[in-house]
Design an enzyme around this catalytic site. Sequence first.
Site, PDB file in Angstrom:
ATOM      1  N   LYS A 148      38.274  39.871  37.137  1.00  7.90           N
ATOM      2  CA  LYS A 148      37.418  39.172  38.096  1.00  7.90           C
ATOM      3  C   LYS A 148      36.994  37.796  37.585  1.00  7.90           C
ATOM      4  O   LYS A 148      36.893  36.847  38.373  1.00  7.90           O
ATOM      5  CB  LYS A 148      36.189  40.024  38.433  1.00  7.90           C
ATOM      6  CG  LYS A 148      36.496  41.285  39.237  1.00  7.90           C
ATOM      7  CD  LYS A 148      37.102  40.964  40.602  1.00  7.90           C
ATOM      8  CE  LYS A 148      37.206  42.211  41.489  1.00  7.90           C
ATOM      9  NZ  LYS A 148      37.800  41.911  42.805  1.00  7.90           N
TER      10      LYS A 148
ATOM     11  N   SER B 233      35.653  38.862  45.042  1.00  5.81           N
ATOM     12  CA  SER B 233      35.435  38.955  43.602  1.00  5.81           C
ATOM     13  C   SER B 233      34.387  40.048  43.360  1.00  5.81           C
ATOM     14  O   SER B 233      34.448  41.113  43.957  1.00  5.81           O
ATOM     15  CB  SER B 233      34.994  37.593  43.052  1.00  5.81           C
ATOM     16  OG  SER B 233      34.764  37.644  41.666  1.00  5.81           O
TER      17      SER B 233
ATOM     18  N   THR C 250      47.027  44.920  55.774  1.00  2.89           N
ATOM     19  CA  THR C 250      48.072  45.368  54.863  1.00  2.89           C
ATOM     20  C   THR C 250      47.568  46.458  53.925  1.00  2.89           C
ATOM     21  O   THR C 250      46.385  46.520  53.594  1.00  2.89           O
ATOM     22  CB  THR C 250      48.618  44.196  54.015  1.00  2.89           C
ATOM     23  OG1 THR C 250      47.676  43.858  52.977  1.00  2.89           O
ATOM     24  CG2 THR C 250      48.883  42.973  54.872  1.00  2.89           C
TER      25      THR C 250
ATOM     26  N   TYR D 219      38.066  45.200  34.060  1.00  4.23           N
ATOM     27  CA  TYR D 219      37.691  44.767  35.406  1.00  4.23           C
ATOM     28  C   TYR D 219      37.065  43.376  35.381  1.00  4.23           C
ATOM     29  O   TYR D 219      37.419  42.505  36.184  1.00  4.23           O
ATOM     30  CB  TYR D 219      36.719  45.786  36.003  1.00  4.23           C
ATOM     31  CG  TYR D 219      36.397  45.577  37.463  1.00  4.23           C
ATOM     32  CD1 TYR D 219      37.345  45.835  38.447  1.00  4.23           C
ATOM     33  CD2 TYR D 219      35.132  45.158  37.860  1.00  4.23           C
ATOM     34  CE1 TYR D 219      37.045  45.666  39.793  1.00  4.23           C
ATOM     35  CE2 TYR D 219      34.826  44.981  39.203  1.00  4.23           C
ATOM     36  CZ  TYR D 219      35.777  45.227  40.167  1.00  4.23           C
ATOM     37  OH  TYR D 219      35.471  45.054  41.495  1.00  4.23           O
TER      38      TYR D 219
ATOM     39  N   THR E 222      31.357  51.637  49.017  1.00  4.34           N
ATOM     40  CA  THR E 222      32.783  51.646  49.309  1.00  4.34           C
ATOM     41  C   THR E 222      33.439  52.788  48.544  1.00  4.34           C
ATOM     42  O   THR E 222      32.759  53.633  47.959  1.00  4.34           O
ATOM     43  CB  THR E 222      33.428  50.322  48.888  1.00  4.34           C
ATOM     44  OG1 THR E 222      33.379  50.215  47.457  1.00  4.34           O
ATOM     45  CG2 THR E 222      32.699  49.142  49.515  1.00  4.34           C
TER      46      THR E 222
END
Length: 279
Positions: free
Chosen positions: A153, A135, A34, A149, A184
């Site tokens: 988390k 997480s 998705t 952030y 990433t």
Amino acid sequence: MTDKKVWLITGAGRGMGVDIAKAALEAGHAVVATARNTDTVTAAVGQDDDLLAVKLDVTDPAEAEAAIQAAVERFGHLDVLVNNAGNFYAGFFEEISPEDFRAQVETTLFGPVNVTRAVLPVMRAQRSGLVVAISSTAGIMGQEFCTAYAAAKFGVEGWMESLTPEVAPFGIRTMLVEPGFFRTELLTPESTTYAEPSIDDYAERTKQTVAAWNGMNGQQGGDPAKLANALVQLTGQEEPPPRWVAGADAVEVENKAKDLLAQADAYRELSSNLAYDDA
């Protein structure tokens, strides 16, 4: 649960979600990938008979319900949910706008909550399933420039820990994945929003911190493809670990554990003498 499982992965249009989708497919599983734009899924993951791309904005509960329904209609069941979608609002707390702080929590905490709420009735009916939440070490250890952030988390960690015993009687397991720094797209402009500098007292530290984050982008030590392959292996275990600290740098969370023990011990006598004096 058979060897071939049906996975639903959020945020699978780019970043770590793409690697997880590819690893699951290569392992012989079916994947519902998705993203807000399904074209990004097709471009990143490719075509596969066992792949279904579904539009999903995790902040929209109705879209979450629709994505789960599409998964079940296509594959008949749903075995593994990977709550991966996220973003990063960075900055010193006083400079992060209330709107951006709330947006961080909306996507990173309430996003997984929305999707998990939609999937649990399916897994309860099956009496099986695994809910994975990506997480972060920021869910264990706070640090400056990461107040929004880390708040999101930390929320994910507490929610998942509390959810675990609630769903265990139905054969549903949970896993928290706490990556360190992986190469990433989290630090790219598409995923990271820096607070607008507005307070002189923070100006120099903001400049230095943003430069450091930008310099780290694309240089992180962790390989997301290796993380994805390891995750697929762990999900195949009869009893997946409830928490997986991922990455050589991530194991530094043990320092937080040591700090907590030391802090609990520092005032042990004072803390142990706070009860009512019953006559």
